[in-house]
Structure formats: structure tokens, C-alpha cells
Design an enzyme around this catalytic site. Sequence first.
Site, mmCIF file in Angstrom:
data_model
loop_
_atom_site.group_PDB
_atom_site.id
_atom_site.type_symbol
_atom_site.label_atom_id
_atom_site.label_comp_id
_atom_site.label_asym_id
_atom_site.label_seq_id
_atom_site.Cartn_x
_atom_site.Cartn_y
_atom_site.Cartn_z
ATOM 1 N N ARG A 175 0.862 -1.175 0.000
ATOM 2 C CA ARG A 175 0.000 0.000 0.000
ATOM 3 C C ARG A 175 0.903 1.231 0.000
ATOM 4 O O ARG A 175 2.076 1.151 0.372
ATOM 5 C CB ARG A 175 -0.911 0.022 1.230
ATOM 6 C CG ARG A 175 -1.868 -1.168 1.317
ATOM 7 C CD ARG A 175 -2.700 -1.082 2.593
ATOM 8 N NE ARG A 175 -3.662 -2.175 2.675
ATOM 9 C CZ ARG A 175 -3.422 -3.339 3.277
ATOM 10 N NH1 ARG A 175 -2.229 -3.561 3.844
ATOM 11 N NH2 ARG A 175 -4.347 -4.281 3.316
ATOM 12 N N LYS B 29 -2.301 -2.230 7.846
ATOM 13 C CA LYS B 29 -3.734 -2.162 8.079
ATOM 14 C C LYS B 29 -4.135 -3.318 8.988
ATOM 15 O O LYS B 29 -3.850 -4.474 8.703
ATOM 16 C CB LYS B 29 -4.472 -2.268 6.740
ATOM 17 C CG LYS B 29 -5.951 -1.958 6.813
ATOM 18 C CD LYS B 29 -6.553 -1.956 5.428
ATOM 19 C CE LYS B 29 -8.035 -1.607 5.463
ATOM 20 N NZ LYS B 29 -8.624 -1.626 4.102
ATOM 21 N N HIS C 34 -2.768 2.709 -5.848
ATOM 22 C CA HIS C 34 -3.278 1.429 -5.367
ATOM 23 C C HIS C 34 -3.457 0.429 -6.506
ATOM 24 O O HIS C 34 -3.507 -0.783 -6.269
ATOM 25 C CB HIS C 34 -4.606 1.635 -4.625
ATOM 26 C CG HIS C 34 -4.851 0.610 -3.563
ATOM 27 N ND1 HIS C 34 -4.039 0.457 -2.473
ATOM 28 C CD2 HIS C 34 -5.832 -0.330 -3.442
ATOM 29 C CE1 HIS C 34 -4.497 -0.521 -1.704
ATOM 30 N NE2 HIS C 34 -5.579 -1.028 -2.269
ATOM 31 N N ARG D 168 -0.851 -2.268 -6.607
ATOM 32 C CA ARG D 168 -1.090 -3.395 -5.683
ATOM 33 C C ARG D 168 -2.096 -4.375 -6.292
ATOM 34 O O ARG D 168 -1.907 -5.592 -6.217
ATOM 35 C CB ARG D 168 -1.588 -2.845 -4.346
ATOM 36 C CG ARG D 168 -1.962 -3.904 -3.306
ATOM 37 C CD ARG D 168 -2.276 -3.194 -1.992
ATOM 38 N NE ARG D 168 -3.071 -4.009 -1.080
ATOM 39 C CZ ARG D 168 -2.563 -4.849 -0.188
ATOM 40 N NH1 ARG D 168 -1.259 -5.020 -0.113
ATOM 41 N NH2 ARG D 168 -3.351 -5.535 0.616
ATOM 42 N N HIS E 42 -4.260 -9.942 3.571
ATOM 43 C CA HIS E 42 -5.713 -10.046 3.724
ATOM 44 C C HIS E 42 -6.046 -11.056 4.815
ATOM 45 O O HIS E 42 -5.494 -12.165 4.835
ATOM 46 C CB HIS E 42 -6.365 -10.497 2.411
ATOM 47 C CG HIS E 42 -6.338 -9.460 1.339
ATOM 48 N ND1 HIS E 42 -6.506 -9.753 0.002
ATOM 49 C CD2 HIS E 42 -6.154 -8.101 1.398
ATOM 50 C CE1 HIS E 42 -6.424 -8.644 -0.704
ATOM 51 N NE2 HIS E 42 -6.210 -7.631 0.118
ATOM 52 N N TYR F 217 -9.654 -10.780 -7.145
ATOM 53 C CA TYR F 217 -8.720 -10.676 -8.271
ATOM 54 C C TYR F 217 -8.908 -11.805 -9.284
ATOM 55 O O TYR F 217 -8.443 -11.694 -10.414
ATOM 56 C CB TYR F 217 -7.278 -10.644 -7.749
ATOM 57 C CG TYR F 217 -7.012 -9.445 -6.883
ATOM 58 C CD1 TYR F 217 -7.022 -8.153 -7.415
ATOM 59 C CD2 TYR F 217 -6.790 -9.579 -5.513
ATOM 60 C CE1 TYR F 217 -6.805 -7.051 -6.614
ATOM 61 C CE2 TYR F 217 -6.569 -8.480 -4.705
ATOM 62 C CZ TYR F 217 -6.585 -7.219 -5.265
ATOM 63 O OH TYR F 217 -6.384 -6.125 -4.471
#
Length: 327
Positions: free
Chosen positions: A141, A166, A272, A275, A298, A307
Site C-alpha cells: 500500500r 492495516k 493502489h 497493488r 488479507h 482478483y
Amino acid sequence: MTEPKLLDQARHIMRIKHYSYRTEQTYIHWMTRFILFNKRPDGVIPHPRDLGAAEVEAFLSHLAVEGHVAASTQNVAMQAVLFLYHQVLHIELTGINALRARQDKRLPVVLTRAEVQRVLEHIHDPTARLQAKLLYGAGMRLLECLRLRVKDIDFGQHHIVLRDTKGNEDRVTLLPEQLIPLLHEHLRHIQSLHQADLKAGFGAVYLPDALERKYPNASKEWAWQYVFPASKRSVDPRSGQTRRHHADDSTLQRAVREAVKASGIAKLASCHTFRHSFATHLLEGGYDIRTVQELLGHKDVKTTMIYTHVLNKGPLGVRSPLDSPST
């Protein structure tokens, strides 16, 4: 007016809990919006203590219906107001049934490998280009890249440790071999800048949590310096100390925006997007989705699975019958 004192209390508690400065600013913004939203016709602004769940519900519904904010924005506003009540006023609110902003289901913008190279070629500043290559080559990120410390690049093991990402968790990601000589050259320049700061009586950086008190000299050590420091020293808004912070995110955002435009690519690509492209290209290359999930950080594999909908064979990886060989 008692609001400034109340907000100062909120700031103090957030700093005790080690909230980031950006989170602090965001929460104070939404607390202020909530307080001003309840301003009476006669101009009197009631104290939040005199308000309750009904007023919070009305505020959140207003953001969704009239403000047309995204679901994530409404959620941040709710967390900020609940922090004000729970952590500052010590009032428990229950029964909040605000209208929820619609959660849009949108596919991420992804560039092809050729498009990534075209965008990178149009980023003319060497530092910005290196940052963009890290976003794509390591799946970072934007702020993960800018907050990177010298000590967290492991050239020997070919990996990068990302701290306080995050969700306030650490994770390990790739160090692209192509970037190793570029990073070595970049760090030599940054080390010279750090030495100049030390000679001028500065050279300290912000340290997370209580590390600065525990290790008073660590903030000036080379290992703790930012890989991408700001071009100028500035005053820390919390401590009042003059330090060299990490580079501002708007610089790279602007460079990428201009590069996308100059490349002629008709996609709404941003920092972004690198990524997103990293994840998609790994899946295209046959890597296991669990591996990609771990590299991206994640918590739920369902987040990574988005994705699979943007692979180069169309939705769900299905090949069109128009393109299939006749039997």
C-alpha cells in the site's frame, strides 16, 4: 464553548492508545461534524453528553441519504462518534439503527504488465519511480511504502518486513531482485542526508509507541530512518520536535496520475492500482491464492478472490466461445 476541551481529551486518549496521527485527525473531524450537525436553530451547540443514540442515528443516516458517502466513510464516522462516547464520555450507546450507506461492489482497476511498464517509464523522478516499483513489485500500500524503515529491508533474505500495516499487524513481502541495486544506491544518498542532519543537530525520526522513552538514542540511529524521508525537516505536531518525517503521499500520487495521463492509458489508475496489478499478475502466473493472500495481508481469502474476477481470460477466467477453437 466546551467542545475544544472535549476534543483535547479525545486527542489525549487517542495518543495514550497509540492511534496514528492520521486516525487522530480523521476522528476529530467526524466528532466535530457530529457536534455541529446538532446545532440548534437558536445557534446553541449542545454538549454531546446531552445527546444520545437518536442523534447519532440521525447523523449517520444524514451522511448516507443526503451526504451520499461511501459505506466505508460512514463506518469511520460511526467509529469516531462511538469513540467519543465510549472512551471520552464513558457513555454506552445502544440501539443505533441508522440507514446504512450502500456497499458498492466494484472490481479493482488492473493494468496489464505492458501498461505497468508504460506508466513506470513516464514517472521521471527516480525516487517516485522507485516507490512505484515497490508498490507493484512487492504489493505494498502507499503508506506502507512511505513508512518503510531502513532496518526492515532484508537484502540477504530478499524480503521486506512491513510494520503496523492495516489491522495493526506486521507482514513479510517480496524484495524484487531488480530493485536491490536501485535501493542500495538510494540508501547511500539517504544516509548522506542523515549524516548532514546529525551534523546540524537534528537527525531524529518518530518512533512508534514508547520506544523513544525506552531507547532515547534510537531515533537518531541509521536503522530507524525512513527509506523515503521528506525533502525538508518539519515540526512534529504532537511532540513539537523538529524532525524529518517520511515523504508526503501526495507527491507520488501526483506523479502516478501524471504518468498514467502521459502514457495514454484509458484507465482510472492510481497508486493502489499497482497493488491490484501485483495480485492479479501473481494469480495469472499460477501462484496459489493463499500465498497471494499472505503477501497482501488479507485476513479473509474472500478479499483476495476478487482478483480472480479480473484475470486476463475475462470474468471468472472463462474463455469466450467466440475465441474457442471449433470442434
